[in-house]
Design an enzyme around this catalytic site. Structure first.
Site, PDB file in Angstrom:
ATOM      1  N   CYS A 136       2.408  -0.567  -9.005  1.00 54.28           N
ATOM      2  CA  CYS A 136       3.551  -0.108  -8.204  1.00 54.28           C
ATOM      3  C   CYS A 136       4.783   0.048  -9.083  1.00 54.28           C
ATOM      4  O   CYS A 136       5.665   0.856  -8.803  1.00 54.28           O
ATOM      5  CB  CYS A 136       3.852  -1.109  -7.096  1.00 54.28           C
ATOM      6  SG  CYS A 136       2.428  -1.607  -6.118  1.00 54.28           S
ATOM      7  N   VAL A 181       0.993   5.137   4.955  1.00 52.52           N
ATOM      8  CA  VAL A 181       0.312   4.182   5.836  1.00 52.52           C
ATOM      9  C   VAL A 181       1.319   3.212   6.445  1.00 52.52           C
ATOM     10  O   VAL A 181       1.243   2.877   7.640  1.00 52.52           O
ATOM     11  CB  VAL A 181      -0.788   3.416   5.068  1.00 52.52           C
ATOM     12  CG1 VAL A 181      -1.350   2.267   5.908  1.00 52.52           C
ATOM     13  CG2 VAL A 181      -1.907   4.363   4.660  1.00 52.52           C
ATOM     14  N   GLY A 184       0.826  -1.198   0.000  1.00 54.51           N
ATOM     15  CA  GLY A 184       0.000   0.000   0.000  1.00 54.51           C
ATOM     16  C   GLY A 184       0.859   1.246   0.000  1.00 54.51           C
ATOM     17  O   GLY A 184       2.011   1.222  -0.448  1.00 54.51           O
ATOM     18  N   SER A 185       0.336   2.316   0.540  1.00 55.12           N
ATOM     19  CA  SER A 185       1.035   3.595   0.479  1.00 55.12           C
ATOM     20  C   SER A 185       2.169   3.664   1.492  1.00 55.12           C
ATOM     21  O   SER A 185       2.132   3.028   2.554  1.00 55.12           O
ATOM     22  CB  SER A 185       0.058   4.746   0.730  1.00 55.12           C
ATOM     23  OG  SER A 185      -0.265   4.850   2.095  1.00 55.12           O
ATOM     24  N   THR A 186       3.159   4.471   1.144  1.00 51.87           N
ATOM     25  CA  THR A 186       4.304   4.676   2.034  1.00 51.87           C
ATOM     26  C   THR A 186       3.857   5.308   3.342  1.00 51.87           C
ATOM     27  O   THR A 186       4.329   4.920   4.423  1.00 51.87           O
ATOM     28  CB  THR A 186       5.346   5.564   1.335  1.00 51.87           C
ATOM     29  OG1 THR A 186       5.729   4.946   0.101  1.00 51.87           O
ATOM     30  CG2 THR A 186       6.581   5.752   2.192  1.00 51.87           C
ATOM     31  N   GLU A 221       5.599  -3.672   0.944  1.00 51.77           N
ATOM     32  CA  GLU A 221       5.933  -3.109  -0.374  1.00 51.77           C
ATOM     33  C   GLU A 221       5.050  -1.894  -0.545  1.00 51.77           C
ATOM     34  O   GLU A 221       3.830  -1.971  -0.422  1.00 51.77           O
ATOM     35  CB  GLU A 221       5.697  -4.138  -1.480  1.00 51.77           C
ATOM     36  CG  GLU A 221       6.284  -3.724  -2.830  1.00 51.77           C
ATOM     37  CD  GLU A 221       5.236  -3.193  -3.786  1.00 51.77           C
ATOM     38  OE1 GLU A 221       5.317  -1.973  -4.101  1.00 51.77           O
ATOM     39  OE2 GLU A 221       4.365  -3.956  -4.193  1.00 51.77           O
TER      40      GLU A 221
END
Length: 541
Positions: free
Chosen positions: A325, A267, A263-265, A291
């Protein structure tokens, strides 16, 4: 009893869906069938369907009027229920012989690639707005590969045994982690959604799985397949809860043994920080595997072939609307080749069609939801106002029917423009044209520009140049491609993951990821124990 061996896996063949093929006909039928019924999607906790009074409607990203069904949103009670169900299932699951666990996932792979193939592809097309090919390589082929190859890697891990000495037998017990694994999965890949909760489970762990709220439609089908394959109740528990309840209960549970995240960096940073704040309360140090983002590049040398570069840009940047991604988001092009590459790229983009994935002639479909649409179009609007930017393709968008954004190419004279540094996660490619003489200097620029290090590629025909680029960009990408687009990693061939701000680089689709879900115990058995405490050196002269 026996030393059972997993059949050596091969990558699932990709079907073409060309006109006249049986798979095309089956897929169109599945699309029509799904559109005639609205799915009711409960949480699956301890094998039971759990509903709440909070109902969330599911619509197709490319057609606001196409209602696919609804799911039930959980809260603190359901999160606690999922944790309890996972822990209750753990002892029996751990006791099940490894080959029995493997058989469940091998069957799931065959169900997925067989009777469920058309259904899950159709669901992916409707709920994720993926075209037939993108759905096929993701929801069927890659996920089936994960199930089959992970079972094979499990066997390889168990085969890793230490040496022994005379009168001693040493062996390794690969235990699952103590507690449960929390799996958090993104919207963009069905294969990631299926892999993150099941890879730890295959090694004997139990999982609490929170799929992205925008794609619970396909997560429901994964749970259905796992149930049919024989996965015991409670081993994987799917919860659709609010973030606050997840943070308060799961992240602070003393039984949290691991996190498997994509997911997002931002989070991921928050989750890691929360683990740190609660580190003293856990029964064991949680394994954190994540990741996150990417700002993936295509780097071009003047020995490259322009048509190969243009094709890599078109596919690498705009397949699945750039919502991978690994999608190409920035490119560095030498001035001597820019004219040719530009004309070829613009020609290809002029031929692309955009619209519903049900029209198989469309290359580009819709972005996933309103939030993504707003973020991506914000970058396009910025480019329109930026003096150092020129939009040479696309730049248009429309959400009246669905969340459609035209493939957009921006050329910037500023190598530190926000469009070339920040993750956009959409169909926007930003290009910096450099002077040929500055090739090596620009390689260092590429290496230092982004905080991410997920994927990247070099296009060159000169082998010395390729070697130099590979050396300078060694830490700029966990998956590095030579004369290819930076997308399309295949399980068992290109294990996937990046470092720096892109994650922990634990390489999904390899033994390296699977071994993270074990806590090895070394056992030394002395076959003939000593009976005298004295050592030979203690004897008198």
């Amino acid at each position: 009893m026996g030393n059972y061996r997993i059949p050596k896996p091969a990558n699932e063949p990709i079907k073409s869906y060309a006109p006249g093929t049986p798979e095309r006909a089956a897929l169109k039928k599945a699309l029509a069938d799904l559109k005639t019924r609205k799915l009711e999607i409960p949480m699956i906790i301890g094998g039971k369907a759990i509903k709440t009074d909070k109902i969330v409607k599911i619509t197709a990203p490319h057609d606001h009027g196409l209602e696919l069904g609804h799911y039930y949103q959980g809260g603190a009670a359901e999160v606690k229920m999922a944790i309890d169900a996972a822990l209750a299932a753990k002892d029996k699951w751990v006791a099940l012989p490894w080959e029995q666990r493997a058989a469940i996932f091998l069957k799931a792979a065959d169900l997925l690639s067989g009777p469920y193939r058309a259904l899950i592809n159709a669901a992916t097309m409707l709920a994720h707005s993926k075209n037939a090919f993108q759905a096929e390589i993701d929801a069927v082929c890659e996920l089936a590969d994960f199930f089959r190859f992970n079972a094979y890697y499990m066997q390889q891990i168990y085969d890793l045994q230490p040496d022994s000495s005379p009168t001693v037998w040493n062996y390794m017990d690969y235990r699952p982690l103590e507690g449960f694994v929390f799996a958090v999965t993104p919207f963009n890949f069905v294969s990631i959604a299926g892999n993150l909760p099941t890879a730890p489970a295959m090694m004997g762990n139990v999982s609490v799985w929170k799929p992205a709220s925008s794609v619970i439609y396909t997560a429901h089908i994964i749970m259905k397949i796992l149930k049919e394959a024989g996965l015991p109740d409670g081993v994987v528990n799917m919860v659709t809860a609010r973030g606050a309840d997840v943070g308060d209960l799961i992240m602070k549970s003393p039984h949290l043994a691991g996190i498997h995240f994509t997911g997002s960096t931002a989070v991921f940073h928050t989750m890691w920080k929360t683990v740190g704040e609660n580190i003293a309360s856990y029964k064991s140090y949680p394994r954190i595997v994540g990741e996150t983002g990417g700002k993936d590049f295509i780097f071009v040398h003047n020995s490259a072939t322009p048509i190969e570069v243009a094709t890599a840009m078109t596919r690498g940047a705009f397949e699945f609307q750039g919502q991978k991604c690994s999608a190409a988001s920035r490119a560095y092009v030498p001035a001597s080749l820019w004219g040719d590459i530009k004309s070829l790229l613009l020609k290809q983009l002029s031929e692309l069609k955009m619209g519903t994935p049900e029209d198989f002639t469309n290359f580009v479909n819709a972005v996933i939801d309103k939030s993504a649409y707003k973020d991506i179009t914000g970058y396009i609007d910025y480019a329109k106002q930026c003096k150092e930017c020129e939009i040479i393709a696309g730049g248009t968008y429309d959400d009246s029917k669905g969340f459609f954004i035209a493939p957009t190419v921006v050329v910037t004279t500023d190598p530190h423009c926000k469009l070339i540094e920040e993750e956009i996660f959409g169909p926007v490619l930003t290009i910096f044209v450099y002077q040929d003489a500055d090739f090596e200097k620009t390689l260092h620029l590429c290496n230092n520009t982004s905080p991410y290090a997920l994927t990247g590629s070099i296009f060159a025909r000169d082998r010395e140049v390729t070697a130099l680029a590979s050396k300078i960009l060694r830490n700029a990408a966990g998956n590095f491609y030579i004369n290819d687009k930076p997308t399309g990693a295949v399980v068992g061939q290109q294990p996937f993951g990046g470092a720096r701000a892109s994650g922990t680089n634990d390489k999904a689709g390899s033994l390296l990821n699977m071994i993270r879900w074990t806590s090895p115990r070394t056992i030394k058995e002395t076959l003939v124990p000593a009976t005298d405490y004295k050592y030979p050196f203690m004897q008198s002269e």
